[in-house]
Design a protein around this motif. Structure first.
Motif, mmCIF file in Angstrom:
data_model
loop_
_atom_site.group_PDB
_atom_site.id
_atom_site.type_symbol
_atom_site.label_atom_id
_atom_site.label_comp_id
_atom_site.label_asym_id
_atom_site.label_seq_id
_atom_site.Cartn_x
_atom_site.Cartn_y
_atom_site.Cartn_z
ATOM 1 N N PHE A 221 0.709 -1.293 0.000
ATOM 2 C CA PHE A 221 0.059 0.054 0.009
ATOM 3 C C PHE A 221 0.769 1.096 0.082
ATOM 4 C CE2 PHE A 221 -3.296 -2.536 2.143
ATOM 5 C CZ PHE A 221 -4.098 -2.566 1.271
ATOM 6 N N TYR A 222 2.133 1.410 0.494
ATOM 7 C CA TYR A 222 2.965 2.493 0.650
ATOM 8 C C TYR A 222 3.829 2.363 -0.160
ATOM 9 C CZ TYR A 222 5.287 5.878 3.911
ATOM 10 O OH TYR A 222 5.919 7.040 4.213
ATOM 11 N N HIS A 223 4.162 3.878 -0.876
ATOM 12 C CA HIS A 223 5.088 4.196 -1.675
ATOM 13 C C HIS A 223 6.312 4.828 -0.941
ATOM 14 C CE1 HIS A 223 2.780 2.821 -5.410
ATOM 15 N NE2 HIS A 223 1.852 2.832 -4.477
ATOM 16 N N TYR A 224 7.065 4.245 -0.821
ATOM 17 C CA TYR A 224 8.521 4.732 -0.317
ATOM 18 C C TYR A 224 9.530 5.316 -1.273
ATOM 19 C CZ TYR A 224 13.027 4.426 2.573
ATOM 20 O OH TYR A 224 14.075 4.884 3.148
ATOM 21 N N ARG A 225 9.722 6.654 -1.160
ATOM 22 C CA ARG A 225 10.351 7.303 -2.041
ATOM 23 C C ARG A 225 11.970 7.370 -1.893
ATOM 24 N NH1 ARG A 225 8.655 11.070 -5.700
ATOM 25 N NH2 ARG A 225 6.721 11.638 -4.506
ATOM 26 N N LYS A 226 12.629 6.937 -2.751
ATOM 27 C CA LYS A 226 14.082 6.560 -2.586
ATOM 28 C C LYS A 226 15.030 7.748 -3.322
ATOM 29 C CE LYS A 226 15.574 3.392 -0.670
ATOM 30 N NZ LYS A 226 16.024 3.297 0.907
ATOM 31 N N THR A 227 14.401 8.631 -3.786
ATOM 32 C CA THR A 227 15.040 9.554 -4.597
ATOM 33 C C THR A 227 15.140 11.109 -3.840
ATOM 34 O OG1 THR A 227 12.985 10.199 -5.711
ATOM 35 C CG2 THR A 227 14.511 8.575 -6.698
ATOM 36 N N ASN A 228 14.421 11.239 -2.991
ATOM 37 C CA ASN A 228 14.767 12.520 -2.167
ATOM 38 C C ASN A 228 15.891 12.956 -1.441
ATOM 39 O OD1 ASN A 228 13.878 14.968 -0.636
ATOM 40 N ND2 ASN A 228 12.924 13.863 0.937
ATOM 41 N N ALA A 229 16.466 13.831 -1.858
ATOM 42 C CA ALA A 229 17.933 14.299 -1.701
ATOM 43 C C ALA A 229 17.675 14.780 -0.497
ATOM 44 C CB ALA A 229 18.426 15.356 -2.535
ATOM 45 N N GLN A 230 16.582 15.272 0.438
ATOM 46 C CA GLN A 230 16.556 15.785 1.761
ATOM 47 C C GLN A 230 16.379 14.774 2.642
ATOM 48 O OE1 GLN A 230 17.242 18.744 2.364
ATOM 49 N NE2 GLN A 230 17.303 19.737 0.301
ATOM 50 N N SER A 231 16.002 13.473 2.263
ATOM 51 C CA SER A 231 15.954 12.329 3.278
ATOM 52 C C SER A 231 16.990 12.008 4.237
ATOM 53 C CB SER A 231 15.548 11.024 2.350
ATOM 54 O OG SER A 231 15.354 9.911 3.150
ATOM 55 N N ILE A 232 16.566 12.085 5.363
ATOM 56 C CA ILE A 232 17.590 11.807 6.445
ATOM 57 C C ILE A 232 18.341 10.462 6.101
ATOM 58 C CG2 ILE A 232 16.373 13.137 8.110
ATOM 59 C CD1 ILE A 232 15.627 10.587 9.565
ATOM 60 N N THR A 233 17.687 9.453 5.432
ATOM 61 C CA THR A 233 18.290 8.125 5.031
ATOM 62 C C THR A 233 19.343 8.050 4.069
ATOM 63 O OG1 THR A 233 16.474 7.480 3.943
ATOM 64 C CG2 THR A 233 16.562 6.939 6.143
ATOM 65 N N THR A 234 19.576 9.357 3.392
ATOM 66 C CA THR A 234 20.693 9.309 2.047
ATOM 67 C C THR A 234 21.947 9.651 2.384
ATOM 68 O OG1 THR A 234 19.957 11.551 1.642
ATOM 69 C CG2 THR A 234 18.745 9.583 0.805
ATOM 70 N N ALA A 235 22.239 10.442 3.189
ATOM 71 C CA ALA A 235 23.731 11.069 3.022
ATOM 72 C C ALA A 235 24.671 10.289 4.339
ATOM 73 C CB ALA A 235 23.689 12.458 3.555
ATOM 74 N N HIS A 236 25.797 10.294 4.136
ATOM 75 C CA HIS A 236 26.794 9.931 5.006
ATOM 76 C C HIS A 236 26.673 10.495 6.195
ATOM 77 C CE1 HIS A 236 30.827 9.809 7.198
ATOM 78 N NE2 HIS A 236 30.700 8.553 7.012
ATOM 79 N N LYS A 237 26.440 9.582 7.246
ATOM 80 C CA LYS A 237 26.408 10.086 8.684
ATOM 81 C C LYS A 237 27.752 9.740 9.633
ATOM 82 C CE LYS A 237 21.578 9.086 8.218
ATOM 83 N NZ LYS A 237 21.683 8.476 6.817
ATOM 84 N N ALA A 238 28.520 10.859 9.616
ATOM 85 C CA ALA A 238 29.990 10.456 10.367
ATOM 86 C C ALA A 238 29.511 9.901 11.832
ATOM 87 C CB ALA A 238 30.422 11.896 10.410
ATOM 88 N N ASP A 239 28.565 10.338 12.506
ATOM 89 C CA ASP A 239 28.361 9.884 13.805
ATOM 90 C C ASP A 239 27.418 8.738 14.201
ATOM 91 O OD1 ASP A 239 26.184 11.214 13.264
ATOM 92 O OD2 ASP A 239 26.121 12.437 14.984
#
Length: 353
Positions: A221-239
């Motif tokens: 049912f749910y469409h999870y967008r994997k192309t949002n550059a602002q998503s907190i799950t996309t960028a490297h997280k140093a900590d």
């Protein structure tokens, strides 16, 4: 339950998603189930989102807007849950969207089986590509194929044949892709992603779903967008490693306080071991040299908790790729591990492309 058609509060945390917010809101307003309260929580977004939220509310009386100072995703969800007046609660992120019959199907399932929570699958949306992710093999009520205790245990970690797909450690953990009875959602513990990294949903559900009746609909049912550059799950997280250390401590505290520490010991240690996949891919996505990445991996693997986790991990259900990965982790072979993760990261980027 207040009526044959209980109200459902749909909570939408909003932050810097102006390009996607319209599709999200439209998917909610177009639901075949009409008794909705749609709560748009503007988390201090610095773009046009606050004005867009107000404009949507002016167009549909079911939409309410909460404007608050920026506090992060968990903070926005908490504000929505606290202000929800519905009998049930659903969370949809503002860059995602849902199918038109999502709420109706979930309410029907919840009422038929007297479920406290209804789970369903999701579709990962890449540019030009959609990949369905079903959580189980078929529909079930809470008293059928998969008990609520088993699902709750899987929130902590995998065991047995579940380790065939160790990369799916958090497949069931999202706060999205679920309909909660309101009192169940309010049992969830809100911990900021700024404190525990990307695993705030796991902690929420450990508390919310403890002892609950859970049903499942075998549809995406749910469409999870994997192309949002602002998503907190996309960028490297140093900590991220340090934040996950906090997360593991929070989970251990829960297990101790709930009397589940011994019963969930293996699932918890398996979570730590399988979590190395995500941590490793995060480290390999940094701009550091391969040698610096290897040193960082060596530091992580030197943690006694990780040593214990890999020592007890049963890899007999894993395919050769994962057996090799976990062997490198167990032996603390950081440089070969870094090379393997680099290859995995490349293959993962090809899927996204």
């Amino acid at each position: 339950m207040s009526s044959a058609f209980p109200q459902v509060s749909v909570i939408v945390p909003v932050y810097k998603t102006k390009e996607y917010l319209g599709q999200c809101v439209q998917s909610l307003c177009s639901q075949s189930y009409s008794n909705l309260e749609i709560i748009l929580v503007d988390d201090g977004s610095p773009d046009e989102c606050p004005a867009l939220c107000d404009a949507y509310a002016a167009q549909d009386e079911r939409i309410r807007v909460i404007h608050k100072e920026n506090g992060g995703l968990s903070s926005a969800r908490e504000a929505g849950i606290q202000n929800a007046s519905g009998d049930y609660i659903m969370v949809v992120d503002s860059d995602d969207w849902i199918e038109p019959d999502t709420v109706a199907s979930c309410i029907e399932t919840a009422q038929r089986g007297n479920a406290d929570c209804v789970m369903f699958g999701y579709t990962r949306e890449y540019p030009g590509k959609s990949i369905d992710t079903l959580l189980f093999d078929c529909d079930f009520s809470y008293d059928e194929a998969c008990s609520e205790a088993e699902i709750h245990r899987r929130m902590v970690g995998l065991v047995g044949e579940e380790l065939r797909e160790p990369q799916r450690i958090d497949r069931l953990s999202s706060v999205c892709m679920k309909l909660y009875r309101a009192e169940v959602a309010r049992k969830g513990r809100i911990v900021s992603e700024q404190v525990v990294g990307t695993s705030e949903d796991t902690i929420f559900n450990l508390y919310a779903l403890d002892g609950c009746r859970i049903s499942y609909i075998n549809r995406c049912f749910y469409h999870y967008r994997k192309t949002n550059a602002q998503s907190i799950t996309t960028a490297h997280k140093a900590d991220l490693t340090e934040k996950w250390d906090v997360m593991y401590s929070v989970v251990q505290d829960y297990l101790e306080s709930s009397g589940k520490a011994e019963a969930y010991r293996t699932p918890f240690l398996n979570r730590v071991a399988c979590g190395m996949i995500g941590l490793g891919l995060n480290e390999i996505s940094s701009q550091a040299s391969i040698w610096q990445k290897a040193r960082r991996l060596q530091e992580i693997l030197a943690n006694p908790l990780y040593t214990k986790a890999f020592a007890q991990l049963d890899t007999s259900y894993c395919d050769m790729k994962w057996k090799f990965f976990f062997l490198l982790c167990k032996e603390k072979a950081a440089l070969p591990l870094a090379v393997l993760l680099k290859i995995m990261n490349y293959l993962r980027s090809r899927v996204a492309g």
